[in-house]
Write a protein that holds these residues in place. Structure first.
Motif, mmCIF file in Angstrom:
data_model
loop_
_atom_site.group_PDB
_atom_site.id
_atom_site.type_symbol
_atom_site.label_atom_id
_atom_site.label_comp_id
_atom_site.label_asym_id
_atom_site.label_seq_id
_atom_site.Cartn_x
_atom_site.Cartn_y
_atom_site.Cartn_z
ATOM 1 N N UNK A 75 0.834 -1.207 0.000
ATOM 2 C CA UNK A 75 0.000 0.000 0.000
ATOM 3 C C UNK A 75 0.865 1.252 0.000
ATOM 4 N N UNK A 76 1.932 1.252 0.790
ATOM 5 C CA UNK A 76 2.830 2.402 0.843
ATOM 6 C C UNK A 76 3.567 2.581 -0.480
ATOM 7 N N UNK A 77 4.046 1.481 -1.044
ATOM 8 C CA UNK A 77 4.772 1.549 -2.308
ATOM 9 C C UNK A 77 3.874 2.049 -3.427
ATOM 10 N N UNK A 78 2.645 1.547 -3.470
ATOM 11 C CA UNK A 78 1.694 1.987 -4.496
ATOM 12 C C UNK A 78 1.347 3.466 -4.366
ATOM 13 N N UNK A 79 1.497 4.009 -3.152
ATOM 14 C CA UNK A 79 1.230 5.439 -2.930
ATOM 15 C C UNK A 79 2.439 6.309 -3.253
ATOM 16 N N UNK A 80 3.535 5.675 -3.700
ATOM 17 C CA UNK A 80 4.718 6.428 -4.072
ATOM 18 C C UNK A 80 5.633 6.769 -2.915
ATOM 19 N N UNK A 81 5.431 6.135 -1.750
ATOM 20 C CA UNK A 81 6.284 6.384 -0.588
ATOM 21 C C UNK A 81 7.600 5.636 -0.771
ATOM 22 N N UNK A 82 8.716 6.311 -0.514
ATOM 23 C CA UNK A 82 10.022 5.682 -0.663
ATOM 24 C C UNK A 82 10.543 5.174 0.687
ATOM 25 N N UNK A 83 11.547 4.304 0.590
ATOM 26 C CA UNK A 83 12.168 3.777 1.803
ATOM 27 C C UNK A 83 11.229 2.988 2.686
ATOM 28 N N UNK A 84 10.271 2.290 2.085
ATOM 29 C CA UNK A 84 9.248 1.590 2.871
ATOM 30 C C UNK A 84 9.822 0.505 3.778
ATOM 31 N N UNK A 85 10.816 -0.292 3.348
ATOM 32 C CA UNK A 85 11.346 -1.322 4.258
ATOM 33 C C UNK A 85 11.868 -0.749 5.571
ATOM 34 N N UNK A 86 12.340 0.485 5.553
ATOM 35 C CA UNK A 86 12.831 1.110 6.784
ATOM 36 C C UNK A 86 11.690 1.530 7.705
ATOM 37 N N UNK A 87 10.478 1.439 7.220
ATOM 38 C CA UNK A 87 9.313 1.820 8.021
ATOM 39 C C UNK A 87 8.695 0.626 8.744
ATOM 40 N N UNK A 88 9.412 -0.484 8.761
ATOM 41 C CA UNK A 88 8.990 -1.667 9.513
ATOM 42 C C UNK A 88 9.800 -1.756 10.795
ATOM 43 N N UNK A 89 9.125 -1.802 11.922
ATOM 44 C CA UNK A 89 9.767 -1.946 13.220
ATOM 45 C C UNK A 89 9.261 -3.229 13.857
ATOM 46 N N UNK A 90 10.155 -4.023 14.424
ATOM 47 C CA UNK A 90 9.773 -5.318 14.982
ATOM 48 C C UNK A 90 9.765 -5.284 16.509
ATOM 49 N N UNK A 91 8.786 -5.951 17.082
ATOM 50 C CA UNK A 91 8.662 -6.007 18.534
ATOM 51 C C UNK A 91 7.889 -7.256 18.912
ATOM 52 N N UNK A 92 7.740 -7.500 20.198
ATOM 53 C CA UNK A 92 6.871 -8.584 20.658
ATOM 54 C C UNK A 92 5.417 -8.191 20.429
#
Length: 340
Positions: free
Chosen positions: A206-223
């Protein structure tokens, strides 16, 4: 090749059908040499008793094992209620956490399933017992149905009941984007978690289709817990370049984040929009009430239990292998259009 029967075992062992039955159910009442001979034939033929039929003959209430990832996760209460409403008095339900497996625990569960459990509902990505229980020769005798979560590839042949996690995450991300939020971070589960992988993909696409760049860096992992949300909040909200919206892989993470936001001088949703996933019982009572993706939790429980009953009662009956239930966005007061 046809499945061996108790009659065939009795013939090969040179004993009566009732003796074979006693060897299976009350081996302490069988003479040692006879028991050894029958067990040898059972091993050689691959015979497995029909546990369900035996249980009905004995008039015993049988056990359905329900395996969940975390007994403390709030979404499971409605699912378990749905399961119990279908199974009723016919079966007893016991719960087990998949995350609690320790050395030796797997052998205990194998023994439990082999002797008592007549069916398994997996509400987790990986079971806390040996995979041999659902191998081809065993699976028809131990029905297993997966509910709620995506499953590991080695168990992909099992029937499942769940929502379209990819599309649900895509829809929620699209909602935040349409509200003017371009700086969105997805707070996911632990890295590589099967539970959240489809939700991650929906967010990224969804982010990529909206033209947002650097999407993989917008993933944060937690419990996948309130504590995981608290930890993620401390990592994300202390930075002046913090995001304007957080989309969380479950409601527990979102609730943890909202509990911490005031410590950073942030108001939800004026300064930070927070979106959850599940619509757990606590989402509507949060402060502010949490916007989220609603899963039909009780219906998932009911449908999963019905699939299990059908698999136990008519194991050879064909049916749809995957059942996709609808999700919906529930917009409350934790999200708002971006100002400025």
């Amino acid at each position: 090749m046809s499945k061996p029967t108790i009659v065939e075992v009795a013939r090969l062992a040179g004993v009566s059908n009732s003796t074979v039955s006693r060897c299976i159910n009350t081996p302490e009442k069988v003479e040692r040499k006879t028991l050894a001979r029958v067990r040898k034939v059972i091993e050689e033929t691959g015979f497995r008793p029909n546990l369900l039929a035996q249980s009905f003959r004995r008039g015993r209430t049988d056990i359905v094992l329900v395996v969940i990832h975390n007994v403390g996760s709030s979404i499971f209460s409605d699912i378990i209620d749905g399961i119990r409403s279908v199974l009723g008095d016919r079966y007893s339900v016991i719960l087990m956490e998949s995350r609690s497996e320790k050395q030796g625990h797997s052998r205990f569960i194998d023994l439990l399933v082999a002797r008592q459990v007549v069916g398994v509902i997996l509400l987790c990505s990986s079971p806390p017992f040996s995979r041999r229980l659902v191998e081809l020769d065993n699976f028809p005798r131990l029905p297993v149905v997966v509910g709620l979560e995506p499953i590991s590839e080695d168990l992909a042949s099992l029937p499942t009941v769940h929502i379209d996690n990819y599309q649900a995450a895509h829809d929620a991300t699209r909602y935040l984007l349409d509200s003017g939020h371009n700086d969105i971070v997805f707070v996911s589960g632990e890295r590589g978690s099967l539970i959240t992988q489809d939700r991650e993909r929906g967010f990224v696409d969804a982010m990529t289709q909206a033209g947002i760049t650097g999407v993989p860096d917008r993933l944060v992992h937690s419990e996948l817990s309130i504590q995981g949300g608290v930890g993620a909040a401390h990592r994300l909200l202390a930075d002046k370049t913090r995001p304007t919206a957080l989309f969380c892989a479950n409601d527990d993470i979102a609730l943890g984040i909202m509990s911490v936001a005031p410590r950073f001088g942030l108001r939800v949703p004026d300064d930070l929009s927070v979106m959850g996933f599940d619509d757990s019982p606590y989402a509507a009572t949060a402060n502010p009430p949490l916007s989220t993706v609603a899963q039909p939790a009780r219906e998932i429980g009911e449908r999963t239990a019905r699939r299990l009953l059908r698999a136990m009662d008519t194991p050879d009956e064909p049916g749809e292998w995957t059942e996709i239930l609808p999700h919906r966005l529930v917009i409350r007061q934790s999200t708002a259009p971006r100002l400025g």
